[in-house]
Design a protein around this motif. Sequence first.
Motif, PDB file in Angstrom:
ATOM      1  N   UNK A 131       9.132  -8.056   7.107  1.00 35.17           N
ATOM      2  CA  UNK A 131       7.926  -8.877   6.989  1.00 35.17           C
ATOM      3  C   UNK A 131       6.879  -8.495   8.032  1.00 35.17           C
ATOM      4  N   UNK A 132       7.303  -7.980   9.186  1.00 38.12           N
ATOM      5  CA  UNK A 132       6.307  -7.484  10.155  1.00 38.12           C
ATOM      6  C   UNK A 132       5.613  -6.244   9.601  1.00 38.12           C
ATOM      7  N   UNK A 133       6.387  -5.377   8.942  1.00 33.93           N
ATOM      8  CA  UNK A 133       5.797  -4.184   8.333  1.00 33.93           C
ATOM      9  C   UNK A 133       4.775  -4.584   7.270  1.00 33.93           C
ATOM     10  N   UNK A 134       5.120  -5.600   6.467  1.00 30.71           N
ATOM     11  CA  UNK A 134       4.202  -6.069   5.427  1.00 30.71           C
ATOM     12  C   UNK A 134       2.921  -6.601   6.062  1.00 30.71           C
ATOM     13  N   UNK A 135       3.087  -7.314   7.185  1.00 35.61           N
ATOM     14  CA  UNK A 135       1.914  -7.835   7.900  1.00 35.61           C
ATOM     15  C   UNK A 135       0.985  -6.695   8.304  1.00 35.61           C
ATOM     16  N   UNK A 136       1.568  -5.575   8.725  1.00 40.29           N
ATOM     17  CA  UNK A 136       0.757  -4.411   9.104  1.00 40.29           C
ATOM     18  C   UNK A 136      -0.069  -3.936   7.905  1.00 40.29           C
ATOM     19  N   UNK A 137       0.526  -3.956   6.705  1.00 37.47           N
ATOM     20  CA  UNK A 137      -0.223  -3.542   5.513  1.00 37.47           C
ATOM     21  C   UNK A 137      -1.409  -4.457   5.271  1.00 37.47           C
ATOM     22  N   UNK A 138      -1.223  -5.754   5.517  1.00 32.65           N
ATOM     23  CA  UNK A 138      -2.332  -6.684   5.306  1.00 32.65           C
ATOM     24  C   UNK A 138      -3.463  -6.393   6.296  1.00 32.65           C
ATOM     25  N   UNK A 139      -3.103  -6.097   7.555  1.00 33.38           N
ATOM     26  CA  UNK A 139      -4.135  -5.732   8.528  1.00 33.38           C
ATOM     27  C   UNK A 139      -4.873  -4.478   8.076  1.00 33.38           C
ATOM     28  N   UNK A 140      -4.109  -3.480   7.617  1.00 35.61           N
ATOM     29  CA  UNK A 140      -4.733  -2.210   7.250  1.00 35.61           C
ATOM     30  C   UNK A 140      -5.658  -2.384   6.054  1.00 35.61           C
ATOM     31  N   UNK A 141      -5.223  -3.166   5.063  1.00 33.11           N
ATOM     32  CA  UNK A 141      -6.059  -3.406   3.893  1.00 33.11           C
ATOM     33  C   UNK A 141      -7.351  -4.105   4.275  1.00 33.11           C
TER      34      UNK A 141
ATOM     35  N   UNK B 153     -17.608   2.991  -4.574  1.00 34.08           N
ATOM     36  CA  UNK B 153     -17.383   4.179  -5.406  1.00 34.08           C
ATOM     37  C   UNK B 153     -16.102   4.862  -4.976  1.00 34.08           C
ATOM     38  N   UNK B 154     -15.374   5.393  -5.900  1.00 36.20           N
ATOM     39  CA  UNK B 154     -14.066   6.014  -5.646  1.00 36.20           C
ATOM     40  C   UNK B 154     -13.182   5.087  -4.824  1.00 36.20           C
ATOM     41  N   UNK B 155     -13.058   3.856  -5.300  1.00 35.50           N
ATOM     42  CA  UNK B 155     -12.289   2.876  -4.547  1.00 35.50           C
ATOM     43  C   UNK B 155     -10.820   2.842  -4.933  1.00 35.50           C
ATOM     44  N   UNK B 156     -10.336   3.841  -5.641  1.00 34.79           N
ATOM     45  CA  UNK B 156      -8.970   3.818  -6.163  1.00 34.79           C
ATOM     46  C   UNK B 156      -7.921   3.622  -5.088  1.00 34.79           C
ATOM     47  N   UNK B 157      -8.046   4.420  -4.021  1.00 28.97           N
ATOM     48  CA  UNK B 157      -7.048   4.347  -2.960  1.00 28.97           C
ATOM     49  C   UNK B 157      -7.168   3.025  -2.202  1.00 28.97           C
ATOM     50  N   UNK B 158      -8.421   2.613  -1.985  1.00 26.43           N
ATOM     51  CA  UNK B 158      -8.666   1.334  -1.309  1.00 26.43           C
ATOM     52  C   UNK B 158      -8.046   0.195  -2.125  1.00 26.43           C
ATOM     53  N   UNK B 159      -8.256   0.272  -3.452  1.00 28.60           N
ATOM     54  CA  UNK B 159      -7.723  -0.769  -4.330  1.00 28.60           C
ATOM     55  C   UNK B 159      -6.205  -0.860  -4.205  1.00 28.60           C
ATOM     56  N   UNK B 160      -5.540   0.299  -4.152  1.00 28.74           N
ATOM     57  CA  UNK B 160      -4.080   0.243  -4.054  1.00 28.74           C
ATOM     58  C   UNK B 160      -3.645  -0.292  -2.696  1.00 28.74           C
ATOM     59  N   UNK B 161      -4.415   0.018  -1.656  1.00 26.46           N
ATOM     60  CA  UNK B 161      -4.080  -0.502  -0.321  1.00 26.46           C
ATOM     61  C   UNK B 161      -4.246  -2.026  -0.273  1.00 26.46           C
ATOM     62  N   UNK B 162      -5.230  -2.533  -1.026  1.00 24.03           N
ATOM     63  CA  UNK B 162      -5.451  -3.980  -1.023  1.00 24.03           C
ATOM     64  C   UNK B 162      -4.440  -4.701  -1.902  1.00 24.03           C
ATOM     65  N   UNK B 163      -4.152  -4.103  -3.075  1.00 27.08           N
ATOM     66  CA  UNK B 163      -3.414  -4.843  -4.101  1.00 27.08           C
ATOM     67  C   UNK B 163      -1.899  -4.721  -3.930  1.00 27.08           C
ATOM     68  N   UNK B 164      -1.415  -3.548  -3.526  1.00 27.37           N
ATOM     69  CA  UNK B 164       0.046  -3.374  -3.474  1.00 27.37           C
ATOM     70  C   UNK B 164       0.746  -4.378  -2.559  1.00 27.37           C
ATOM     71  N   UNK B 165       0.206  -4.666  -1.353  1.00 28.01           N
ATOM     72  CA  UNK B 165       0.897  -5.697  -0.544  1.00 28.01           C
ATOM     73  C   UNK B 165       0.955  -7.056  -1.248  1.00 28.01           C
ATOM     74  N   UNK B 166      -0.067  -7.340  -2.078  1.00 27.59           N
ATOM     75  CA  UNK B 166      -0.070  -8.620  -2.776  1.00 27.59           C
ATOM     76  C   UNK B 166       0.978  -8.645  -3.902  1.00 27.59           C
ATOM     77  N   UNK B 167       1.416  -7.448  -4.330  1.00 28.92           N
ATOM     78  CA  UNK B 167       2.397  -7.375  -5.418  1.00 28.92           C
ATOM     79  C   UNK B 167       3.834  -7.567  -4.929  1.00 28.92           C
TER      80      UNK B 167
END
Lengths: 261, 218
Positions: A131-141, B153-167
């Motif tokens: 869960x800490x690793x997941x938290x890092x992903x949220x920061x990065x996003x 523009x070209x947000x594909x990689x950004x989109x995956x970085x945002x959405x995958x943790x939510x999945x």
Amino acid sequence: MNNSIWTFANPHNFMRLSGVVAPWAAALAAITLAIGLGWSLFATPPDYQQKETIKIFFIHVPAAMMAVNIYAVMVIASLIGLIRSHPVSHLVAKAAAPIGAAFTLVAIITGALWGQPMWGAWWVWDARLTSVLILLFFYLGYLALWNAIEDPVKAADLASILCLVGSLFAFMSRYAVEFWNTLHQGASLSLDKESHVADVYYAPLLVMILGVYLLFIALLMVGVRTEIRARRLRALRIAQIGQADAALTRTAAAGNPASAQ
Amino acid sequence: MKAVFLRDLRLAFRLGGGAGQSLAFFLIAITLLALGVGPAPDLLSRLAPGALWVFALLACLLSLDRLFQADYEDGSLDHLLLAPTPLEGVALAKSAAHWLTTAAPLALFAPVLGAMLNLPDAAMGTLVTALLLGTPALSLIGAIGAALTVGVRRGGLLLSLLVLPLYLPTLIFGAMAVRAAAEGLPVLEPLALLGALTLGCAALGPFAAAAALRINLS
């Protein structure tokens, strides 16, 4: 000037306050961390089981605490920013993110360094580690979204929506991960050290925790001040370009009245 | 709302995209997995629940970037903003159309791929149920991500970085249900959690997506 927290929505007021607070917080953080590190690294006895590696604990635990707490700061700041269109609040959330990501990374790295001699593995898919690793992903996003959008006003609002949605999912992931791991195997590695820490270790740990909080405040203030100055610079530059444009059209009109028509 | 839904469905089918492409992607991904880890049946059957869910996630993700972007670029999104239907409704309709054209066919087709990965027959029913229950959440969450990045523009990689943790929660409960079924354990608990996740996302997702769209259109 009334004494409400909303006065600091005015960047000018915030700059005045933070100009005083930042150096004090930085100095206090330096003193506290120096005492804390000296005490915890040199003046505590080695653990009977873990030997000297117990000393990683004094950095690992405060860093992990900050990883979670800074995300909470971001959520509150985003919420205030979104509801009251409070520009400084948005900038607090933005400035907190890299600090939080850094603490998360420190927690993961010190955890790996500690895990290697203790468990014989740099990384295990334990619920808390995951869960800490997941938290890092949220920061990065969150940071990536800020960087991707050019218009700072839009970026602020969009990033705060992401932060709020992310906080819900980060919370859910934390419990989902616990569920996931317990189906696999019983908790063979318990990280619940805080509950049974001997007093010898507890006091220096508290000093360290105080130190990282002060450090966070100092870094946050500096970060927000930088952001505010960057905004002012941007506004000045846009104004300058506007003036240059106006001057250009004026000279064009004076030089060639026919074409200016 | 219905009009937006039908329009998106028609667009997906007439452009020959949607269902066929995501099914093909799913099939190729399974083949890559088998080629990557080797043909041992027991290993594949152990990997199958997680792998099928991860590939469903990726198939869903890869089709997300066009969810709002085409309409944003040609200006129809501005018209939808001015239309009497609230933007929340538009977001919900578009998520539903996205789900029907990408994830729903995957769910129905999944037993074939499960059989290719040597997934026990007992788990097939749960696999389809779990995918049908869980994948709507993927489209709804994806709509938030797509709405946030619509101006990039070209947000594909950004989109995956945002959405995958939510999945992650969806993946965890979905794969857990299938694994439990393969091992003969009760599946009601993870399935109920999946359903709860989808309902929660249906209730809140369109609001977040619409808020993000409004900011991007302002």
